[in-house]
Design an enzyme around this catalytic site. Structure first.
Site, PDB file in Angstrom:
ATOM      1  N   HIS A 284       0.891  -1.254  -0.070  1.00 10.57           N
ATOM      2  CA  HIS A 284       0.154  -0.017  -0.044  1.00 10.57           C
ATOM      3  C   HIS A 284       0.859   1.000   0.062  1.00 10.57           C
ATOM      4  O   HIS A 284       0.600   2.231  -0.838  1.00 10.57           O
ATOM      5  CB  HIS A 284      -1.177   0.143   1.223  1.00 10.57           C
ATOM      6  CG  HIS A 284      -2.047  -0.795   0.975  1.00 10.57           C
ATOM      7  ND1 HIS A 284      -2.011  -2.352   1.166  1.00 10.57           N
ATOM      8  CD2 HIS A 284      -3.385  -0.976   0.723  1.00 10.57           C
ATOM      9  CE1 HIS A 284      -2.980  -2.958   1.167  1.00 10.57           C
ATOM     10  NE2 HIS A 284      -3.893  -1.993   0.887  1.00 10.57           N
ATOM     11  N   ILE A 285       1.770   1.311   0.899  1.00 12.80           N
ATOM     12  CA  ILE A 285       2.513   2.624   1.017  1.00 12.80           C
ATOM     13  C   ILE A 285       3.680   2.523  -0.062  1.00 12.80           C
ATOM     14  O   ILE A 285       3.790   3.752  -0.822  1.00 12.80           O
ATOM     15  CB  ILE A 285       3.262   2.638   2.461  1.00 12.80           C
ATOM     16  CG1 ILE A 285       2.404   2.581   3.402  1.00 12.80           C
ATOM     17  CG2 ILE A 285       4.406   3.679   2.524  1.00 12.80           C
ATOM     18  CD1 ILE A 285       2.812   2.665   4.853  1.00 12.80           C
TER      19      ILE A 285
ATOM     20  N   GLY B 166       4.946   8.581  11.146  1.00 14.72           N
ATOM     21  CA  GLY B 166       4.947   8.614   9.704  1.00 14.72           C
ATOM     22  C   GLY B 166       3.491   8.506   9.153  1.00 14.72           C
ATOM     23  O   GLY B 166       2.933   9.299   8.326  1.00 14.72           O
TER      24      GLY B 166
ATOM     25  N   HIS C 161       8.217   7.891  15.350  1.00 22.21           N
ATOM     26  CA  HIS C 161       7.113   6.966  14.687  1.00 22.21           C
ATOM     27  C   HIS C 161       5.997   7.786  14.615  1.00 22.21           C
ATOM     28  O   HIS C 161       4.969   7.611  15.152  1.00 22.21           O
ATOM     29  CB  HIS C 161       6.968   5.883  15.703  1.00 22.21           C
ATOM     30  CG  HIS C 161       6.204   4.805  15.136  1.00 22.21           C
ATOM     31  ND1 HIS C 161       6.338   3.576  15.572  1.00 22.21           N
ATOM     32  CD2 HIS C 161       5.521   4.620  14.077  1.00 22.21           C
ATOM     33  CE1 HIS C 161       5.827   2.526  14.825  1.00 22.21           C
ATOM     34  NE2 HIS C 161       5.332   3.329  13.840  1.00 22.21           N
TER      35      HIS C 161
ATOM     36  N   GLU D  71      11.420   1.601  21.102  1.00 21.62           N
ATOM     37  CA  GLU D  71      11.099   2.782  21.221  1.00 21.62           C
ATOM     38  C   GLU D  71      10.475   3.117  22.697  1.00 21.62           C
ATOM     39  O   GLU D  71       9.785   2.393  23.268  1.00 21.62           O
ATOM     40  CB  GLU D  71       9.953   3.073  20.136  1.00 21.62           C
ATOM     41  CG  GLU D  71      10.221   2.849  18.725  1.00 21.62           C
ATOM     42  CD  GLU D  71       9.137   2.965  17.644  1.00 21.62           C
ATOM     43  OE1 GLU D  71       7.760   3.000  18.117  1.00 21.62           O
ATOM     44  OE2 GLU D  71       9.423   2.760  16.335  1.00 21.62           O
TER      45      GLU D  71
HETATM   46  P1  NAI Z   1       1.601  -3.683   2.868  1.00 19.37           P
HETATM   47  O1  NAI Z   1       1.221  -5.059   3.557  1.00 19.37           O
HETATM   48  O2  NAI Z   1       0.566  -3.254   2.105  1.00 19.37           O
HETATM   49  O3  NAI Z   1       2.638  -3.936   2.063  1.00 19.37           O
HETATM   50  C1  NAI Z   1       3.899  -4.701   2.389  1.00 19.37           C
HETATM   51  C2  NAI Z   1       4.464  -5.154   1.184  1.00 19.37           C
HETATM   52  O4  NAI Z   1       5.914  -5.692   1.525  1.00 19.37           O
HETATM   53  C3  NAI Z   1       3.998  -6.243   0.491  1.00 19.37           C
HETATM   54  O5  NAI Z   1       3.895  -6.193  -0.909  1.00 19.37           O
HETATM   55  C4  NAI Z   1       4.743  -7.629   0.849  1.00 19.37           C
HETATM   56  O6  NAI Z   1       4.576  -8.510  -0.155  1.00 19.37           O
HETATM   57  C5  NAI Z   1       6.115  -7.135   0.791  1.00 19.37           C
HETATM   58  N1  NAI Z   1       7.034  -7.841   1.650  1.00 19.37           N
HETATM   59  C6  NAI Z   1       6.923  -8.691   2.582  1.00 19.37           C
HETATM   60  N2  NAI Z   1       8.250  -8.914   2.860  1.00 19.37           N
HETATM   61  C7  NAI Z   1       8.977  -8.487   1.985  1.00 19.37           C
HETATM   62  C8  NAI Z   1      10.594  -8.589   1.885  1.00 19.37           C
HETATM   63  N3  NAI Z   1      11.121  -9.661   2.683  1.00 19.37           N
HETATM   64  N4  NAI Z   1      10.985  -8.059   0.915  1.00 19.37           N
HETATM   65  C9  NAI Z   1      10.585  -7.213   0.015  1.00 19.37           C
HETATM   66  N5  NAI Z   1       9.201  -7.057   0.098  1.00 19.37           N
HETATM   67  C10 NAI Z   1       8.478  -7.584   1.082  1.00 19.37           C
HETATM   68  O7  NAI Z   1       1.904  -2.856   4.021  1.00 19.37           O
HETATM   69  P2  NAI Z   1       1.945  -1.260   3.966  1.00 19.37           P
HETATM   70  O8  NAI Z   1       0.637  -0.802   4.511  1.00 19.37           O
HETATM   71  O9  NAI Z   1       2.447  -0.735   2.947  1.00 19.37           O
HETATM   72  O10 NAI Z   1       2.950  -0.841   5.442  1.00 19.37           O
HETATM   73  C11 NAI Z   1       4.413  -1.000   5.232  1.00 19.37           C
HETATM   74  C12 NAI Z   1       5.162  -1.008   6.526  1.00 19.37           C
HETATM   75  O11 NAI Z   1       4.718   0.428   7.021  1.00 19.37           O
HETATM   76  C13 NAI Z   1       4.363  -1.991   7.439  1.00 19.37           C
HETATM   77  O12 NAI Z   1       5.639  -2.490   8.212  1.00 19.37           O
HETATM   78  C14 NAI Z   1       3.773  -0.912   8.522  1.00 19.37           C
HETATM   79  O13 NAI Z   1       3.706  -1.563   9.838  1.00 19.37           O
HETATM   80  C15 NAI Z   1       4.626   0.473   8.485  1.00 19.37           C
HETATM   81  N6  NAI Z   1       3.707   1.566   8.741  1.00 19.37           N
HETATM   82  C16 NAI Z   1       4.356   2.510   9.391  1.00 19.37           C
HETATM   83  C17 NAI Z   1       4.049   3.835   9.802  1.00 19.37           C
HETATM   84  C18 NAI Z   1       4.707   4.682  10.443  1.00 19.37           C
HETATM   85  O14 NAI Z   1       3.872   5.388  11.321  1.00 19.37           O
HETATM   86  N7  NAI Z   1       5.970   4.854  10.231  1.00 19.37           N
HETATM   87  C19 NAI Z   1       2.287   3.835   9.704  1.00 19.37           C
HETATM   88  C20 NAI Z   1       1.588   2.917   8.813  1.00 19.37           C
HETATM   89  C21 NAI Z   1       2.519   1.615   8.251  1.00 19.37           C
END
Ligand code: NAI
Length: 418
Positions: A168-169, A301, A299, A276
């Site tokens: 998603h991100i 983001g 944290h 954290e």
């Molecule tokens: P998502 O589940 O939509 O996308 C994650 C992607 O990573 C998936 O396409 C998956 O196939 C891929 N993936 C998994 N293992 C992998 C690997 N070893 N190598 C390469 N790709 C891999 O998740 P979303 O919503 O995009 O979130 C991504 C991250 O951002 C999560 O860890 C989430 O917790 C974090 N996040 C952080 C926030 C903040 O405040 N900093 C706020 C929202 C999310």
């Protein structure tokens, strides 16, 4: 009122009898959504009550909304006899005993993607700041310095962004980075359709070697733990930038600090850390503190007003859908059933332990009465089963259907909508 004698209009609980309780100052967008759907009894509180307090205040609550501070333990859940469903108005759900909620037939909903855009925007802003050397110049100006050199100040246009995790991100960032003129490369462990002109890499190493800035957007899993180590930082281009706004465990922070100190990595922006602080009173400790070319954020983001409003609307919508229509799409602990709108039928929802023969017994309750089933939806997962049966028109409660459905061995709970 005895089963079988209820008047027809009492088949489903009228909305003005459904009590919604929202804790921890949940955004007003949630209250507005409930009101828009005809829910009159919506109470909103600022605090996160203790377990003892919860046992009292949840007595008459049907729909409960919490954020991260309210702990819903087994004892609390088991005491909330009228509870139908729970909304976690946040991303994480580990404050809830999800297994117990499932066993009690309580679907839990959250809002995992409401802050996608907020994270992508912050990362793009950080890319611009890093390419212009703003962290060190900002620091210098605060100390009375005046560094006007163009050395190390570059546009992002034409540079290569390497996105690790194209979910998603990652994919949202792909769109806005390309709009700024960047060349997008990405790596994901599952095949992902490239958006715009983005190009996939076959491996993480290929991406690291090809990128001017690497940004991580992967989940926290055993495979992603310490995915960026000394060896991986060495594979990045000399003078490239590094960003992590995913999860703290994904990066070996001392290795990153060394790569920054050696000058191999020119700068970094880090929003998440392996450890954290629990709150503002605890000191944030990190080997990255004091490095002038590093942007450190606590944290945040995904923390924007828009994301909070989106979370309010998204979770409330899922709760209303479950209450009004029985749909469990998006539940984190429950079989997911997407149901069509109910039109001129009576809907019987039956949650049971996933044991053989329940489906046949449910159908029997209707067939022995000569009632034709208009539609039936079933999902099971080895632990729990959820069957929704639509019967044409308004079925008479007096036929004893509710009692017979509830008496089927393995039944956890039943619900009816007209
Ligand atoms: P998502 O589940 O939509 O996308 C994650 C992607 O990573 C998936 O396409 C998956 O196939 C891929 N993936 C998994 N293992 C992998 C690997 N070893 N190598 C390469 N790709 C891999 O998740 P979303 O919503 O995009 O979130 C991504 C991250 O951002 C999560 O860890 C989430 O917790 C974090 N996040 C952080 C926030 C903040 O405040 N900093 C706020 C929202 C999310």
């Amino acid at each position: 009122m005895k089963a079988g004698t209820a008047p027809l209009e009492k088949l489903s609980l009228p909305k003005n009898k459904i009590n919604v309780l929202l804790l921890e100052n949940i955004h007003k967008s949630a209250v507005e959504l409930f009101k828009r759907h005809g829910y009159g009894n919506v109470e909103s509180l600022r605090d996160a009550p203790s377990a003892d307090e919860l046992r009292v205040i949840l007595k008459d609550v049907h729909i409960l909304g919490i954020r991260s501070r309210t702990k819903l333990t087994k004892e609390v859940l088991e005491s909330a006899e009228k509870l139908l469903t729970i909304g976690a108005f946040c991303i994480g759900t580990n404050q809830i005993d999800l297994k117990c909620a499932k066993r009690l037939g309580l679907p839990v909903f959250n809002a995992p993607y409401s802050n996608t855009r907020s994270v992508a925007e912050l990362v793009l802003a950080e890319i611009i700041m890093l390419f212009r050397g703003i962290p060190q110049r900002n620091w210098g100006a605060h100390e009375g310095g005046w560094d006007k050199t163009v050395k190390g100040a570059r546009e992002i246009r034409g540079k290569v962004i390497g996105i690790v995790g194209y979910g998603h991100i990652g994919s949202q960032l792909s769109v806005i980075a390309e709009a700024m003129g960047m060349q997008v490369r990405y790596f994901d462990t599952i095949e992902k359709l490239a958006i715009g002109n983005a190009a996939p890499c076959r491996s993480l190493d290929e991406l690291l070697a090809a990128s001017d800035v690497v940004t991580l957007h992967v989940p926290e899993t055993p495979e992603t733990k310490d995915m960026m180590t000394t060896a991986k930082f060495k594979k990045m281009r000399k003078g490239a930038f590094f960003i992590n706004a995913s999860r703290g465990t994904v990066v070996d922070i001392p290795a990153l600090a060394d790569a920054l100190k050696s000058g191999h990595i020119a700068g970094a922006a880090i929003d998440v850390f392996p450890k954290e602080p629990k709150g503002p009173e605890e000191e944030f400790k990190s080997p990255l503190r004091g490095l002038r070319n590093v942007i450190l954020t606590p944290h945040i983001g995904g923390s924007t007003e828009e994301a909070q409003a989106n979370i309010g609307g998204e979770v409330a919508e899922k709760l209303v859908k479950y209450s009004d229509n029985g749909s469990t799409l998006g539940a984190v602990n429950f079989v997911e059933v997407a149901l069509p709108p109910q039109s001129n039928c009576t809907r019987f929802m039956h949650i049971h332990r996933d044991v053989p023969g329940v489906m046949a017994k449910i159908s029997e309750v209707f067939s022995t009465r000569g009632i034709n089933i208009a539609g039936q939806f079933l999902r099971t997962d080895g632990e729990i089963g959820y069957v929704v049966t639509d019967v044409a028109g308004r079925v008479k409660v007096g036929m004893g259907i509710r009692k017979d459905l509830a008496a089927i061995p393995g039944t956890v709970r039943t619900r009816f909508l007209y």
